[in-house]
Motif scaffolding. Sequence first.
Motif, PDB file in Angstrom:
ATOM      1  N   ILE A 166       4.544   8.062   6.381  1.00 57.91           N
ATOM      2  CA  ILE A 166       5.264   6.979   5.712  1.00 57.91           C
ATOM      3  C   ILE A 166       6.714   7.415   5.520  1.00 57.91           C
ATOM      4  CG2 ILE A 166       5.465   5.700   3.543  1.00 57.91           C
ATOM      5  CD1 ILE A 166       2.393   5.984   3.311  1.00 57.91           C
ATOM      6  N   LEU A 205       0.840  -1.203   0.000  1.00 55.76           N
ATOM      7  CA  LEU A 205       0.000   0.000   0.000  1.00 55.76           C
ATOM      8  C   LEU A 205       0.871   1.246   0.000  1.00 55.76           C
ATOM      9  CD1 LEU A 205      -2.892  -0.938   2.444  1.00 55.76           C
ATOM     10  CD2 LEU A 205      -2.828  -1.094  -0.034  1.00 55.76           C
ATOM     11  N   GLU A 206       1.979   1.172   0.746  1.00 53.79           N
ATOM     12  CA  GLU A 206       2.913   2.301   0.749  1.00 53.79           C
ATOM     13  C   GLU A 206       3.430   2.580  -0.651  1.00 53.79           C
ATOM     14  OE1 GLU A 206       6.138   1.656   3.427  1.00 53.79           O
ATOM     15  OE2 GLU A 206       4.938   2.064   5.211  1.00 53.79           O
ATOM     16  N   TYR A 224       1.997   2.239  -3.513  1.00 51.58           N
ATOM     17  CA  TYR A 224       1.036   3.048  -4.265  1.00 51.58           C
ATOM     18  C   TYR A 224       0.951   4.468  -3.714  1.00 51.58           C
ATOM     19  CZ  TYR A 224      -0.648  -1.117  -6.655  1.00 51.58           C
ATOM     20  OH  TYR A 224      -0.741  -2.225  -7.444  1.00 51.58           O
ATOM     21  N   ALA A 225       0.879   4.570  -2.392  1.00 48.00           N
ATOM     22  CA  ALA A 225       0.706   5.890  -1.778  1.00 48.00           C
ATOM     23  C   ALA A 225       1.879   6.806  -2.115  1.00 48.00           C
ATOM     24  CB  ALA A 225       0.546   5.750  -0.270  1.00 48.00           C
ATOM     25  N   ARG A 274      -0.853  13.735  14.506  1.00 46.56           N
ATOM     26  CA  ARG A 274      -1.957  12.787  14.445  1.00 46.56           C
ATOM     27  C   ARG A 274      -2.033  11.984  15.735  1.00 46.56           C
ATOM     28  NH1 ARG A 274      -0.974   9.663   9.467  1.00 46.56           N
ATOM     29  NH2 ARG A 274       0.070   8.105  10.718  1.00 46.56           N
ATOM     30  N   PRO A 296       3.698  15.439  10.818  1.00 52.71           N
ATOM     31  CA  PRO A 296       2.244  15.248  10.816  1.00 52.71           C
ATOM     32  C   PRO A 296       1.843  14.002  11.599  1.00 52.71           C
ATOM     33  CG  PRO A 296       3.010  15.775   8.626  1.00 52.71           C
ATOM     34  CD  PRO A 296       4.231  15.581   9.459  1.00 52.71           C
ATOM     35  N   GLY A 334       2.173   5.167  -9.021  1.00 52.67           N
ATOM     36  CA  GLY A 334       0.898   5.091  -8.331  1.00 52.67           C
ATOM     37  C   GLY A 334      -0.158   4.240  -8.993  1.00 52.67           C
ATOM     38  N   TYR A 335       0.063   3.829 -10.224  1.00 54.80           N
ATOM     39  CA  TYR A 335      -0.959   3.043 -10.900  1.00 54.80           C
ATOM     40  C   TYR A 335      -0.326   1.868 -11.633  1.00 54.80           C
ATOM     41  CZ  TYR A 335      -4.777   1.740 -13.978  1.00 54.80           C
ATOM     42  OH  TYR A 335      -5.751   1.037 -14.631  1.00 54.80           O
ATOM     43  N   SER A 369       1.768  13.686   0.328  1.00 54.73           N
ATOM     44  CA  SER A 369       0.772  13.280   1.318  1.00 54.73           C
ATOM     45  C   SER A 369       1.198  11.997   2.001  1.00 54.73           C
ATOM     46  CB  SER A 369      -0.604  13.138   0.680  1.00 54.73           C
ATOM     47  OG  SER A 369      -0.673  12.003  -0.125  1.00 54.73           O
ATOM     48  N   ALA A 370       1.936  11.142   1.290  1.00 54.94           N
ATOM     49  CA  ALA A 370       2.449   9.931   1.928  1.00 54.94           C
ATOM     50  C   ALA A 370       3.391  10.307   3.062  1.00 54.94           C
ATOM     51  CB  ALA A 370       3.172   9.061   0.907  1.00 54.94           C
ATOM     52  N   HIS A 371       4.264  11.276   2.778  1.00 56.68           N
ATOM     53  CA  HIS A 371       5.198  11.726   3.809  1.00 56.68           C
ATOM     54  C   HIS A 371       4.446  12.317   4.990  1.00 56.68           C
ATOM     55  CE1 HIS A 371       8.675  13.531   5.673  1.00 56.68           C
ATOM     56  NE2 HIS A 371       8.046  14.693   5.668  1.00 56.68           N
ATOM     57  N   GLU A 372       3.426  13.119   4.654  1.00 50.40           N
ATOM     58  CA  GLU A 372       2.666  13.757   5.734  1.00 50.40           C
ATOM     59  C   GLU A 372       1.871  12.739   6.543  1.00 50.40           C
ATOM     60  OE1 GLU A 372       0.423  17.030   4.201  1.00 50.40           O
ATOM     61  OE2 GLU A 372       2.235  18.097   3.596  1.00 50.40           O
ATOM     62  N   ALA A 373       1.545  11.611   5.907  1.00 48.77           N
ATOM     63  CA  ALA A 373       0.820  10.579   6.643  1.00 48.77           C
ATOM     64  C   ALA A 373       1.764   9.762   7.514  1.00 48.77           C
ATOM     65  CB  ALA A 373       0.078   9.667   5.675  1.00 48.77           C
ATOM     66  N   ASP A 433       1.863   7.766  -5.848  1.00 42.75           N
ATOM     67  CA  ASP A 433       0.717   8.576  -6.180  1.00 42.75           C
ATOM     68  C   ASP A 433       0.881  10.007  -5.750  1.00 42.75           C
ATOM     69  OD1 ASP A 433      -1.539   7.583  -7.347  1.00 42.75           O
ATOM     70  OD2 ASP A 433      -2.711   8.193  -5.626  1.00 42.75           O
ATOM     71  N   ASN A 434       1.308  10.175  -4.536  1.00 40.80           N
ATOM     72  CA  ASN A 434       1.321  11.493  -3.935  1.00 40.80           C
ATOM     73  C   ASN A 434       2.358  11.462  -2.819  1.00 40.80           C
ATOM     74  OD1 ASN A 434       0.711  13.931  -2.764  1.00 40.80           O
ATOM     75  ND2 ASN A 434      -1.485  13.686  -3.074  1.00 40.80           N
ATOM     76  N   GLU A 447      -5.461   5.976  -6.376  1.00 40.62           N
ATOM     77  CA  GLU A 447      -5.488   4.565  -6.759  1.00 40.62           C
ATOM     78  C   GLU A 447      -5.702   3.642  -5.573  1.00 40.62           C
ATOM     79  OE1 GLU A 447      -5.740   3.630  -9.759  1.00 40.62           O
ATOM     80  OE2 GLU A 447      -5.244   5.534 -10.710  1.00 40.62           O
ATOM     81  N   ARG A 457       1.836   2.916 -15.020  1.00 43.47           N
ATOM     82  CA  ARG A 457       2.204   4.254 -15.479  1.00 43.47           C
ATOM     83  C   ARG A 457       3.589   4.656 -15.020  1.00 43.47           C
ATOM     84  NH1 ARG A 457      -3.305   6.414 -14.344  1.00 43.47           N
ATOM     85  NH2 ARG A 457      -4.432   5.306 -15.946  1.00 43.47           N
ATOM     86  N   SER A 517      -4.595   9.423  -2.085  1.00 44.99           N
ATOM     87  CA  SER A 517      -4.007   8.644  -3.169  1.00 44.99           C
ATOM     88  C   SER A 517      -5.136   8.044  -3.990  1.00 44.99           C
ATOM     89  CB  SER A 517      -3.125   7.539  -2.607  1.00 44.99           C
ATOM     90  OG  SER A 517      -2.003   8.119  -2.001  1.00 44.99           O
ATOM     91  N   TRP A 570      -1.899   1.701   8.467  1.00 43.18           N
ATOM     92  CA  TRP A 570      -2.784   0.575   8.209  1.00 43.18           C
ATOM     93  C   TRP A 570      -2.669  -0.467   9.323  1.00 43.18           C
ATOM     94  CZ3 TRP A 570       0.532   2.226   4.074  1.00 43.18           C
ATOM     95  CH2 TRP A 570      -0.128   3.022   3.129  1.00 43.18           C
TER      96      TRP A 570
END
Lengths: 334, 498
Positions: free
Chosen positions: A222, A205-206, A208-209, B78, B74, A279-280, A216-220, A212-213, B94, A275, B92, B106
């Motif tokens: 990851i 999942l990481e 893709y995240a 959180r 962040p 991310g895809y 935002s992955a870093h901010e989440a 993709d972005n 996808e 792609r 994301s 997760w």
Amino acid sequence: MSNSVGVKKDRAAKMMTSMQSSSLSILRIIREQHIWVFLFICMLVFSLASPYFFTLNNIGNVLTQGSFIGLLAVGMTLVMLNGEIDLSVGATLALSSALAIGLQDSIGIWPAILVALLSGALFGFINGALVALSGIHSFIVTLGSLMGIRGIVFIFTGEEALMTSDYSYTEYPEIYLGPVSLTAMIFFGLALFFQWILSKTKHGLETYAVGDNEKSAHEAGIRVRRHKVINFTLCGLLAGVAGVLLSMRLGTAEPNAARIWELWTIIAVVLGGTRLTGGYGSMWKTVGGVITLAALLNGLRLLNTPNYIELIVMGTVLVLALILDKTLTSSQSR
Amino acid sequence: MNDIILTADSILKKFPGVIALNRVSFDIRAGEVHALMGENGAGKSTLMKVLSGIYNPDEGAIHHRGKKVIIKTPKEARELGILLVHQELSLSPELSAAENIYLGDWPTNRFGIVNKRKMNAAAKIALDELGCNFGPEVLVRNLSIAKQQMVEIARTLVFNANVVIFDEPTGTLTTTEKDQLFEVVRSLRKKGVAIVYISHKMDEIFEIADRITVLRDGEVQCTVNTSESTIGEITNRMIGRDLDQYFHRAKAEFGAELLSVNQLTIRGLFKDVSFSVRAGEVVGLYGLIGAGRSEVAETLFGVRQKDSGEIIFDQQKVSFSSPKQAIEKGLALVPEDRKSQGLILGMGGRHNMTLPHLSLYSNVGVPRVDKELQVFEDYKTKLEIKTTGPEQLLSDLSGGNQQKLVLAKWLCAHPKLIILDEPTRGVDVGSKSAIHQYIATLAEQGLAVIVISSEMPEVIGVSHRILTMAEGRLVGEYTGKEMTEENLIAAVSGLTAA
């Protein structure tokens, strides 16, 4: 005039929604996995054109021939899902193959294979670390390592093809399940394994995240850099696996082995529908891309197509597949 | 209900060249909606990013439930229960809704295998609580913006947030979607969550907020209870600046109508936009970001294709399918983002100026360097462009000089109508004034000018007439004495002018 166009658009939009609402619609699956349709058409055409194409033996051949690019493509898919690229996989393959053969006389076959695999992982790790720490785009970093690693191969082999002195070495991969060789089984097994990783695990999942972005992955929370290093290392390791298997199949290791294979690998992955921007994509797509590419090459050779025509056909097919991908995805996002 | 959950204590945050936050103090209580207002660049988003761990403050302290905390990432925010619902959605596409809700956290077993069943079940509870009609397994790319926002809000539920920060959440929502969002905000408030709500829209703030803090130029102007304040007061606090900047307005001598737009519509972007511009007239187009101003300009210029409506330019009905056609007819658009749309920074001034209209400066396809140099020197003098010469790379020039070059580039094609989208964004005061003066000169030479700007003093200072846009519609037209900041703010924040 403009009014009727508007009506048509509305109708098209309605059709689209009704199509999307039936979630099991075959059309949608085709849209997402169009490479298999492409493969089917290729198989059909070649089967009609050549009586030798659709035979058990030849299909087995296609799978085995495709497996080397396939193993590279599995690793490439991981890296490309991250939005990165690894141009050094061909050179890494050549190095592993040279080490596996060149070292077996001095340290024995299995230790040599181990060193070969580790060298792949090591250079993958170096690529990943350079990309993550320097922030330089992986295209540049791995372009550099492509040349550097190839140089090491030339030094190690002394610019000559190395040959195994133990001919049983070439018989290791001669295990078949019906027409499917051990090499092909390893490719399919690893593709399946990494598809499982992608869809079921945190690392997947990481992947893709991050692709993709990244922000935002870093901010989440990851750990993006560590994550990328892992995928580059896996990519290198898989190139090592491909290198060892190729050295077994050929019994020799040429310094020029797997030249421009990184390009074929990228073509296979992109053909599958993953792609370049990250991310895809999925391993299913990559497997489809790999087999299609191998089937195309094999079919063209059975038809005795001259080498340059072969290249033209391959190039055309790639562009056509990408246009198809683009049309399908844009009709989907409307 | 009045316990303070989060306090920011004289936060200082500097960026190269600017103080984004100048000793800002701010607190949020449980069960309140605290609105944060201010113009673009006032420091609202910076403050929120400091509180949610995206930026680290240079000085100052943050207290969470009375305890001093240092929020470095962040993730740490959180873990404290502070979550940000982003202005630009940061999901994301996808991944599925559930996977996005749990992004980076997760639920896994010790082998790193994600427990999808558990994750989907928990995500479904959160989505149901928000009244969402989609399941946790749907891919985010198949969701509308409003639904994606619900996914972000669902994050705050599953992580049990005690502080939720909404950064301009209604920018792209329809009225019904906005009402649904407000329902959710109210239910969060009822649960005792502290909510920070950033918005430009005055009516929304007065509908939902309990307290309002106004920021201007990185400093807190006031914190008031909504019930004890008025829109007028807040507006004054927001503007509050000296209007002593000198603006040059062109003499009001107008020629024939040059551009007339009727009922111009692109579905989803703007609707029924009608206006006209005369030669020699400067028309300001004011609105918040996302109101559809730039999109209208791009449609006039052939970048976007209209769905319906008509454009009459120079007495001819036109429909440009590409910018090239628009340029040939005498239109020019100086885009908002000069770096990505307007200039080639790796080239010198001469090439940048003549590139889009090389045919004017060429003989049988070969550029005439002498002509190019002449036009370069000409505009260099007229616009006071500070450059060492025609070949100095634009990347070495200041923002102001780059902007002057963009202007020159379009002027040397001799357009009849020029559209300037945010002509002075990120430009120093001196260059600003030179650009304003030149806009006046152009109008006096008979050009029609449309100025799109988010800066009220600018749009008031240079325009003969101002059109206001909000949510894809023209909502007002002001001339002469009616062109005041109060009227403009009222118009774009959805209130009728007093």
